[in-house]
Design a protein around this motif. Structure first.
Motif, PDB file in Angstrom:
ATOM      1  N   HIS A 228       0.787  -1.234   0.000  1.00  0.00           N
ATOM      2  CA  HIS A 228       0.000   0.000   0.000  1.00  0.00           C
ATOM      3  C   HIS A 228       0.819   1.284   0.000  1.00  0.00           C
ATOM      4  O   HIS A 228       0.258   2.360  -0.072  1.00  0.00           O
ATOM      5  CB  HIS A 228      -0.980  -0.006   1.185  1.00  0.00           C
ATOM      6  CG  HIS A 228      -2.250  -0.717   0.861  1.00  0.00           C
ATOM      7  ND1 HIS A 228      -3.487  -0.258   1.216  1.00  0.00           N
ATOM      8  CD2 HIS A 228      -2.469  -1.854   0.173  1.00  0.00           C
ATOM      9  CE1 HIS A 228      -4.419  -1.096   0.775  1.00  0.00           C
ATOM     10  NE2 HIS A 228      -3.822  -2.067   0.146  1.00  0.00           N
ATOM     11  N   ASP A 229       2.157   1.208   0.079  1.00  0.00           N
ATOM     12  CA  ASP A 229       3.002   2.416   0.039  1.00  0.00           C
ATOM     13  C   ASP A 229       2.439   3.509   0.938  1.00  0.00           C
ATOM     14  O   ASP A 229       2.155   4.626   0.513  1.00  0.00           O
ATOM     15  CB  ASP A 229       3.094   2.955  -1.392  1.00  0.00           C
ATOM     16  CG  ASP A 229       3.565   1.890  -2.363  1.00  0.00           C
ATOM     17  OD1 ASP A 229       4.584   1.265  -2.081  1.00  0.00           O
ATOM     18  OD2 ASP A 229       2.887   1.690  -3.391  1.00  0.00           O
ATOM     19  N   THR A 230       2.263   3.162   2.193  1.00  0.00           N
ATOM     20  CA  THR A 230       1.528   4.014   3.127  1.00  0.00           C
ATOM     21  C   THR A 230       2.332   5.225   3.615  1.00  0.00           C
ATOM     22  O   THR A 230       3.532   5.130   3.854  1.00  0.00           O
ATOM     23  CB  THR A 230       1.137   3.169   4.361  1.00  0.00           C
ATOM     24  OG1 THR A 230       0.564   1.959   3.892  1.00  0.00           O
ATOM     25  CG2 THR A 230       0.194   3.915   5.261  1.00  0.00           C
ATOM     26  N   PHE A 231       1.641   6.373   3.762  1.00  0.00           N
ATOM     27  CA  PHE A 231       2.197   7.518   4.480  1.00  0.00           C
ATOM     28  C   PHE A 231       1.826   7.351   5.963  1.00  0.00           C
ATOM     29  O   PHE A 231       0.635   7.310   6.298  1.00  0.00           O
ATOM     30  CB  PHE A 231       1.574   8.827   4.004  1.00  0.00           C
ATOM     31  CG  PHE A 231       2.034   9.292   2.643  1.00  0.00           C
ATOM     32  CD1 PHE A 231       3.246   9.955   2.493  1.00  0.00           C
ATOM     33  CD2 PHE A 231       1.234   9.090   1.529  1.00  0.00           C
ATOM     34  CE1 PHE A 231       3.659  10.409   1.246  1.00  0.00           C
ATOM     35  CE2 PHE A 231       1.643   9.540   0.285  1.00  0.00           C
ATOM     36  CZ  PHE A 231       2.854  10.193   0.132  1.00  0.00           C
ATOM     37  N   PHE A 232       2.831   7.269   6.830  1.00  0.00           N
ATOM     38  CA  PHE A 232       2.565   7.161   8.266  1.00  0.00           C
ATOM     39  C   PHE A 232       2.685   8.518   8.923  1.00  0.00           C
ATOM     40  O   PHE A 232       3.536   9.318   8.537  1.00  0.00           O
ATOM     41  CB  PHE A 232       3.559   6.189   8.921  1.00  0.00           C
ATOM     42  CG  PHE A 232       3.397   4.771   8.431  1.00  0.00           C
ATOM     43  CD1 PHE A 232       2.477   3.925   9.027  1.00  0.00           C
ATOM     44  CD2 PHE A 232       4.146   4.304   7.362  1.00  0.00           C
ATOM     45  CE1 PHE A 232       2.315   2.634   8.567  1.00  0.00           C
ATOM     46  CE2 PHE A 232       3.989   3.010   6.898  1.00  0.00           C
ATOM     47  CZ  PHE A 232       3.068   2.163   7.499  1.00  0.00           C
ATOM     48  N   LEU A 233       1.850   8.769   9.938  1.00  0.00           N
ATOM     49  CA  LEU A 233       1.976  10.030  10.659  1.00  0.00           C
ATOM     50  C   LEU A 233       3.054   9.930  11.718  1.00  0.00           C
ATOM     51  O   LEU A 233       3.119   8.951  12.449  1.00  0.00           O
ATOM     52  CB  LEU A 233       0.641  10.429  11.285  1.00  0.00           C
ATOM     53  CG  LEU A 233      -0.091  11.425  10.375  1.00  0.00           C
ATOM     54  CD1 LEU A 233      -0.718  10.703   9.194  1.00  0.00           C
ATOM     55  CD2 LEU A 233      -1.089  12.233  11.137  1.00  0.00           C
ATOM     56  N   HIS A 234       3.882  10.963  11.780  1.00  0.00           N
ATOM     57  CA  HIS A 234       4.953  10.982  12.770  1.00  0.00           C
ATOM     58  C   HIS A 234       4.359  11.162  14.167  1.00  0.00           C
ATOM     59  O   HIS A 234       3.461  11.961  14.363  1.00  0.00           O
ATOM     60  CB  HIS A 234       5.902  12.131  12.450  1.00  0.00           C
ATOM     61  CG  HIS A 234       7.004  12.266  13.436  1.00  0.00           C
ATOM     62  ND1 HIS A 234       8.053  11.381  13.505  1.00  0.00           N
ATOM     63  CD2 HIS A 234       7.220  13.176  14.410  1.00  0.00           C
ATOM     64  CE1 HIS A 234       8.867  11.740  14.471  1.00  0.00           C
ATOM     65  NE2 HIS A 234       8.381  12.825  15.047  1.00  0.00           N
ATOM     66  N   ARG A 235       4.894  10.381  15.109  1.00  0.00           N
ATOM     67  CA  ARG A 235       4.483  10.551  16.502  1.00  0.00           C
ATOM     68  C   ARG A 235       5.693  10.946  17.336  1.00  0.00           C
ATOM     69  O   ARG A 235       6.748  10.314  17.239  1.00  0.00           O
ATOM     70  CB  ARG A 235       3.936   9.223  17.049  1.00  0.00           C
ATOM     71  CG  ARG A 235       2.524   8.947  16.579  1.00  0.00           C
ATOM     72  CD  ARG A 235       1.528   9.518  17.579  1.00  0.00           C
ATOM     73  NE  ARG A 235       0.169   9.167  17.197  1.00  0.00           N
ATOM     74  CZ  ARG A 235      -0.666   9.987  16.567  1.00  0.00           C
ATOM     75  NH1 ARG A 235      -0.278  11.200  16.251  1.00  0.00           N
ATOM     76  NH2 ARG A 235      -1.881   9.596  16.270  1.00  0.00           N
ATOM     77  N   ALA A 236       5.506  11.972  18.135  1.00  0.00           N
ATOM     78  CA  ALA A 236       6.607  12.376  19.017  1.00  0.00           C
ATOM     79  C   ALA A 236       6.843  11.281  20.055  1.00  0.00           C
ATOM     80  O   ALA A 236       5.934  10.507  20.371  1.00  0.00           O
ATOM     81  CB  ALA A 236       6.252  13.697  19.700  1.00  0.00           C
ATOM     82  N   GLU A 237       8.061  11.219  20.577  1.00  0.00           N
ATOM     83  CA  GLU A 237       8.404  10.257  21.629  1.00  0.00           C
ATOM     84  C   GLU A 237       7.440  10.443  22.809  1.00  0.00           C
ATOM     85  O   GLU A 237       7.185  11.569  23.222  1.00  0.00           O
ATOM     86  CB  GLU A 237       9.843  10.518  22.090  1.00  0.00           C
ATOM     87  CG  GLU A 237      10.416   9.449  22.990  1.00  0.00           C
ATOM     88  CD  GLU A 237      11.512   8.649  22.264  1.00  0.00           C
ATOM     89  OE1 GLU A 237      11.704   7.495  22.626  1.00  0.00           O
ATOM     90  OE2 GLU A 237      12.153   9.219  21.355  1.00  0.00           O
ATOM     91  N   GLY A 238       6.884   9.359  23.305  1.00  0.00           N
ATOM     92  CA  GLY A 238       5.996   9.461  24.466  1.00  0.00           C
ATOM     93  C   GLY A 238       4.551   9.739  24.087  1.00  0.00           C
ATOM     94  O   GLY A 238       3.678   9.780  24.958  1.00  0.00           O
TER      95      GLY A 238
END
Ligand code: PHE
Length: 363
Positions: A158-168
């Protein structure tokens, strides 16, 4: 004017002043100057009282006559000013109802919007409502709930775009939805069974060439009822293509395929020809893939809170940009999203022509 010295000349002046009063305010000023408490005529009337009876009898008729004439002149002038004001308003507010209607607005409707309106009209006619879901979707709705567990190879495809998550940051993982299928889950959870919805909208995949853009459009279809079969799925899709392409002889080919969220699954191709670089639907020896479909997998029904022992469903997902290109002979997908005004003027649609089945979809 008779009697009292100079009254005739005075009266003529008064009357010409009144006739010349330019507006209501000037007329009112003049009325006060002549007939007000200290007005010229009022003062003369009052002076009659101090005269001896004979002189009064001689002077009164002329003065009364003057006053009557002046009052009549005021009434006439007031009426004339009102008439003139009305005439001016009528002239200013006049509207030529025989003029042509407003010219075609400069903006145009984008082919994707046009096609969404068209397919919404067609599916509405078959009892499908429109459902929506977010473009930033949870990993669960986009994959897990659609029978694609974390280790499933379909995730890579699916060549997905993932959303960045900050540490924690412990919120569940989100993605840009890679297809409109998560709206199946949302529609089932929100509305339950039975159900008939379509879900047009934007989807995202990390891919870019002549036939792929990182954002494109799909329309999802989902029907859930007690007894549904592939035959009904096939009828709905054929009916849709006949209405959408406005070609009586559309021919579809169902090819066995695989999707994790449908079982069995079929991909659907449409017969077409490319003679002299001109694409024609419904004739020729070529086949173009336009959609994926199948019977909804029991795990997907379960994820949507629908009991697979009591309900069945079929679903399909179709590329909107793809069918827009096919129907309107648009060669390059990337031009869809470049906002080139010349392209929009050429391929766009008049804003006031709203697609509807009885009137013809595209004019
Ligand atoms: N979601 C699939 C895709 O994006 C299409 C599909 C939808 C297939 C529904 C079957 C059922 O390719």
């Amino acid at each position: 004017m008779r009697g009292m010295d100079g009254l005739g000349a005075l009266g003529a002046t008064y009357l010409s002043d009144i006739a010349a009063a330019a507006d209501e305010a000037a007329l009112e000023a003049l009325r006060i100057a002549l007939l007000g408490r200290k007005g010229a005529i009022s003062l003369r009337m009052r002076a009659l009282g101090g005269m001896d009876p004979e002189a009064r009898r001689a002077a009164a008729p002329a003065l009364n006559g003057l006053r009557d004439e002046v009052e009549a002149a005021f009434r006439a002038r007031r009426a004339a000013l009102a008439d003139a004001a009305l005439a001016a308003r009528l002239a200013a507010e006049w509207l030529d109802v025989t003029l042509p209607a407003r010219p075609r607005p400069a903006g145009t409707v984008h082919p994707v919007t046009q096609v969404m309106d068209e397919l919404t009209a067609i599916f509405a006619d078959m009892g499908f409502a429109v459902a929506e879901g977010p473009q930033v979707e949870t990993d669960w709705h986009n994959f897990d709930a659609l029978n694609i567990p974390p280790e499933h190879p379909a995730r890579q495809e699916h060549d997905t775009f993932f959303l960045h998550r900050a540490e924690g940051d412990n919120r569940p993982p989100h993605v840009l939805r890679t297809h409109t299928s998560p709206v199946q889950i949302r529609a089932m959870l929100a509305r339950g069974a039975p159900l008939r919805v379509i879900a047009p909208g934007r989807v995202y995949r990390l891919d870019m060439d002549q036939t792929h853009t990182p954002m494109f459009h799909q329309v999802e279809g989902l029907a859930i009822d007690r007894e549904l079969s592939m035959a009904q799925l096939k009828w709905v899709l054929e009916e849709f293509c006949r209405a959408f392409f406005e070609v009586e002889g559309v021919e579809l080919r169902f090819r066995a395929s695989h999707f994790p969220f449908t079982e069995p699954s079929a991909e659907v191709d449409i017969r077409c020809s490319w003679a002299d670089g001109q694409l024609r639907i419904g004739e020729g020896e070529s086949w173009l893939e336009i959609l994926g479909s199948g019977m909804v997998h029991p795990n997907v029904l379960r994820a949507g809170g629908v009991d697979p022992d009591r309900w069945q469903g079929f679903a399909f997902g179709m590329g909107i940009d793809r069918i827009a290109m096919l129907k309107y002979g648009i060669p390059d997908l990337r031009a869809f999203f470049e906002s080139d005004l010349r392209w929009l003027r050429h391929y766009g649609f008049a804003a006031l022509d709203i697609p509807a089945l009885p009137a013809g979809l595209s004019r």
